[in-house]
Design an enzyme around this catalytic site. Structure first.
Site, PDB file in Angstrom:
ATOM      1  N   ASN A   1     -90.139 -17.799 -71.222  1.00 59.79           N
ATOM      2  CA  ASN A   1     -90.380 -17.629 -72.657  1.00 59.79           C
ATOM      3  C   ASN A   1     -89.147 -17.172 -73.416  1.00 59.79           C
ATOM      4  O   ASN A   1     -89.002 -17.457 -74.604  1.00 59.79           O
ATOM      5  CB  ASN A   1     -91.529 -16.608 -72.818  1.00 59.79           C
ATOM      6  CG  ASN A   1     -91.647 -16.064 -74.213  1.00 59.79           C
ATOM      7  OD1 ASN A   1     -91.963 -16.804 -75.138  1.00 59.79           O
ATOM      8  ND2 ASN A   1     -91.359 -14.780 -74.384  1.00 59.79           N
TER       9      ASN A   1
ATOM     10  N   TYR B   1     -80.166 -24.959 -81.638  1.00 58.67           N
ATOM     11  CA  TYR B   1     -81.401 -24.442 -81.039  1.00 58.67           C
ATOM     12  C   TYR B   1     -82.230 -25.601 -80.465  1.00 58.67           C
ATOM     13  O   TYR B   1     -82.725 -25.530 -79.336  1.00 58.67           O
ATOM     14  CB  TYR B   1     -82.186 -23.700 -82.119  1.00 58.67           C
ATOM     15  CG  TYR B   1     -83.522 -23.149 -81.662  1.00 58.67           C
ATOM     16  CD1 TYR B   1     -83.599 -22.255 -80.591  1.00 58.67           C
ATOM     17  CD2 TYR B   1     -84.709 -23.494 -82.314  1.00 58.67           C
ATOM     18  CE1 TYR B   1     -84.815 -21.743 -80.183  1.00 58.67           C
ATOM     19  CE2 TYR B   1     -85.925 -22.978 -81.913  1.00 58.67           C
ATOM     20  CZ  TYR B   1     -85.985 -22.104 -80.846  1.00 58.67           C
ATOM     21  OH  TYR B   1     -87.193 -21.594 -80.449  1.00 58.67           O
TER      22      TYR B   1
ATOM     23  N   ASP C   1     -81.158 -10.174 -67.352  1.00 59.40           N
ATOM     24  CA  ASP C   1     -80.547 -11.159 -68.239  1.00 59.40           C
ATOM     25  C   ASP C   1     -80.826 -12.524 -67.622  1.00 59.40           C
ATOM     26  O   ASP C   1     -80.273 -12.857 -66.568  1.00 59.40           O
ATOM     27  CB  ASP C   1     -79.041 -10.880 -68.327  1.00 59.40           C
ATOM     28  CG  ASP C   1     -78.326 -11.954 -69.128  1.00 59.40           C
ATOM     29  OD1 ASP C   1     -78.997 -12.890 -69.621  1.00 59.40           O
ATOM     30  OD2 ASP C   1     -77.091 -11.862 -69.246  1.00 59.40           O
ATOM     31  N   VAL C   2     -81.703 -13.290 -68.276  1.00 58.62           N
ATOM     32  CA  VAL C   2     -82.133 -14.553 -67.651  1.00 58.62           C
ATOM     33  C   VAL C   2     -81.049 -15.634 -67.671  1.00 58.62           C
ATOM     34  O   VAL C   2     -81.215 -16.683 -67.061  1.00 58.62           O
ATOM     35  CB  VAL C   2     -83.436 -15.108 -68.293  1.00 58.62           C
ATOM     36  CG1 VAL C   2     -84.638 -14.299 -67.839  1.00 58.62           C
ATOM     37  CG2 VAL C   2     -83.346 -15.163 -69.803  1.00 58.62           C
TER      38      VAL C   2
END
Ligand code: ZN
Length: 682
Positions: free
Chosen positions: A514, A580, A487-488
């Site tokens: 990414n 976003y 989990d980044v």
């Protein structure tokens, strides 16, 4: 070690190949070759060779007496009949009467004797098989036999253990001379079941496949039993620091120290991939107080020299919290290794004009940690590490009974620089990212996977991070890479994942940050929670990834490449996409900050602005809904750009690859959107 011969398996393989017009002798030759090749105590990675003497039809269908011998490029573990090309025996046997035969002459005559003109080159040990009379001959570099044969008094030890069962052949370089000598020793006592080639390996002889194979097993089993008798502690351990640094901390330092400046691209490096072995046998060996004596004594068998070099690199044990001292010591050790290697080349080339191979180590020993195999790909690093681990076993067992002794440095040079041996490594042109290690986050997603494939095709080793365990495992498998569930948005998980890459491959050179997801909401009304969630993944995760990448790249001191997947939203906001676009804009600024602060360390940072990629954040449902809203077809919707063409994940992947190779580009924001001036950077 015991025989694995099975009558059922033998009958099955005879039936299998019988249906393909291959006779029982050749079928059984394949069967026992695979039995030998399947046991790493006997044969490793393309080592060893086997043969069969039988009548074969030539091209015109006329029967000739032939030798089926392992061809170059075959591995005994997986060999097929085609991997055992047939050579005419008569012209090879005639050669035995000659006083001398050059290697070039030998290679040309072997090719000329091939029954099938386009068959692979027969083994460099073909003449040894040809000059002995037996129908089946097996040859291995079995570790246990080498522990006895790699001794100052190896000939006596072999004679004591085997008596008249086995002949003893002094060390000679493989080729015509060794073949003649072996045949002469055999002729002096044709009752022997096999021959030990001192400091090289063992040959077993048989009238049928089973006899040759089981004689090999018997010879090796006797050596194993002898070595196991009255076993004592072999190596007294050296004093190690009370607390040792972790492999993940020292691997990048070692990898960076071993990287060679690229002669064709100033400022760039030729990197190696590392493969760590740290089992109890390896630790016992590398931790020994006399490591330098026995570890620099040479190879276990000459064949290893092309992949391990004659001697390994030895660095001091790394103390926890004193990585700078370890780095300085590792760099000094590598500099001295390189200088010694260059001197070795000049000394033994002696003006013959051979082309010097790269001087970097292929095996590194780190007391307190283990051994590393080094090579230009993960696969070759694994082979180097396997050979080194087998060498550790041979040397340990040899030292348990007396003292390990290898071929001389001069003999090792002749093998390492023997064109016939170098040919085994192949001459493929290296790919642009050979030796590089690339991490891709969101690696199981459309853009992540397409880019990982492009990096892999360009020669890089790949580690994929993704939340989805199954997906990332499948994707990594496809690339022959490492797939990690991470989990980044969890800083500790990102650190742990990077450490696993450093242990698996030695470090990292290229990182594509990414992973992302689109949160929506009108900015004046959106819930704080949504905005914060989006910032966690679309900004902070990029920071965690970049921080850890830079941590490892700085330890390597060979620069690096950071790549960010940033959206068009960063510069051209769309309605309702504030949650976003805002963190993506921050990530664009993040990329520039890294470019600014780490350029001096050779670390480049760049971003791609991709837009309208099917299967990325743009789901099929979203495409359908928007096309309906605009009153156009889905295809028209996907092609709304200056080029009028749908942009694909492959286009994005090629942009990331171009940036990874663009050694003078940093701080760039590269659009891949088919042309959209509203989103053009300015
Ligand atoms: Zn050999």
């Amino acid at each position: 070690m015991r025989s694995l011969w099975s009558d059922e398996a033998a009958a099955a393989i005879v039936t299998h190949y019988g249906a393909r017009d291959i006779g029982p002798d050749l079928a059984l030759r394949v069967y026992t070759s695979r039995l030998l090749g399947g046991d790493p105590r006997l044969v490793l990675h393309g080592g060893g060779n086997t043969s069969l003497k039988a009548v074969a039809p030539d091209l015109a269908g006329v029967p000739v007496e032939a030798l089926y011998i392992k061809g170059s490029g075959s591995d005994l573990a997986t060999i097929e009949p085609a991997g055992l090309p047939a050579v005419r025996l008569a012209p090879l046997r005639e050669l035995r009467a000659r006083a001398a035969l050059s290697d070039d002459d030998m290679a040309r005559r072997l090719r000329a004797a091939l029954v099938e003109p386009d068959a692979p080159n027969p083994s460099v040990e073909t003449l040894l098989h040809a000059f002995l009379p037996h129908k089946f001959i097996d040859h291995t570099h079995a570790a246990a036999v080498l522990s006895l044969a790699d001794q100052p008094d190896g000939a006596l030890r072999i004679a004591d253990l085997y008596g008249k069962q086995v002949g003893v052949v002094p060390y000679l370089m493989p080729g015509f001379g060794l073949a003649k000598k072996t045949a002469a020793i055999y002729d002096a006592d044709p009752a022997v079941e096999g021959l030990v080639l001192l400091k090289h390996g063992v040959v077993s002889l048989g009238a049928d496949a089973r006899e040759a194979y089981e004689r090999m097993i018997a010879i090796v089993a006797a050596a194993e039993a002898h070595l196991a008798r009255g076993r004592r502690t072999v190596f007294v351990a050296a004093a190690l620091p009370r607390s040792l640094a972790a492999p993940a901390e020292i691997a990048p330092i070692l990898r960076g120290a071993c990287a060679l400046p690229d002669p064709e691209r100033p400022g760039a490096y030729r990197h190696f991939v590392l493969d760590l072995r740290d089992g109890p046998a390896v630790r016992n060996f590398v931790d020994g107080a006399e490591l330098r004596r026995y570890a620099t004594a040479g190879v276990a068998t000459p064949d290893h020299a092309i992949r391990t070099k004659y001697r390994p690199l030895i660095v001091p044990p790394p103390e926890a919290g004193r990585l700078d001292a370890f780095a300085a010591a590792a760099r000094a050790a590598v500099a001295s290794f390189v200088a010694d290697y260059r001197a070795y080349f000049v000394r033994y080339d002696a003006g013959r004009g051979k082309r010097e191979l790269d001087p970097a180590p292929r095996v590194a020993l780190v007391p307190g940690i283990g051994l590393f195999g080094l090579a230009r790909s993960a696969r070759d690093a694994e082979i180097a590490a396997d050979l080194a681990a087998s060498w550790v076993k041979t040397v340990t067992d040899a030292e348990a009974i007396d003292r390990f002794e290898s071929i001389s440095e001069a003999d090792a040079f002749e093998i390492e620089y023997w064109p016939l041996e170098q040919a085994k490594l192949g001459k493929a042109v290296e790919k642009p990212l050979a030796g590089k290690i690339a991490v891709v986050t969101g690696g199981a997603g459309t853009i992540g996977l397409a880019t990982a494939l492009a990096f892999s095709d360009a020669g890089a080793e790949i580690a994929l991070f993704d939340r989805g365990g199954n997906n990332v495992a499948v994707a990594a498998e496809k690339l022959g890479g490492l797939g990690l569930v991470a989990d980044v948005t969890d800083a500790a998980a990102v650190r742990a994942a990077f450490d696993r890459v450093a242990v698996a491959f030695g470090g990292v050179d290229i990182v594509l940050s990414n992973a992302g997801a689109a949160w929506q909401g009108k900015i004046g009304e959106v819930d704080d929670k949504i905005l914060r969630q989006s910032f966690e993944l679309n900004f902070f995760a990029h920071q965690y990834v970049a921080q850890n990448a830079v941590r490892i790249m700085l330890a390597q001191r060979t620069g690096g490449c950071l790549l960010f997947n940033v959206s068009k939203q960063a510069v051209s906001p769309g309605p309702n996409f504030g949650p976003y676009g805002l963190p993506k804009a921050a990530t664009l600024a993040l990329m520039r900050q890294y470019a600014l602060e780490y350029g001096a360390a050779g670390i480049r940072a760049n971003a791609v602005n991709a837009d309208g990629i099917r299967g990325g954040l743009l789901t099929q449902a979203m495409i359908a809904e928007r096309a309906r809203a605009y009153g156009i077809s889905e295809q028209q919707y996907m092609s709304r750009n200056l080029l009028g063409r749908e942009v694909t994940a492959e286009d994005v992947a090629q942009a990331f690859l171009a940036l990874a190779l663009a050694r003078s580009t940093t701080g760039a924001f590269y659009p891949v959107d088919g042309g959209n001036l509203a989103a053009a950077p300015r």
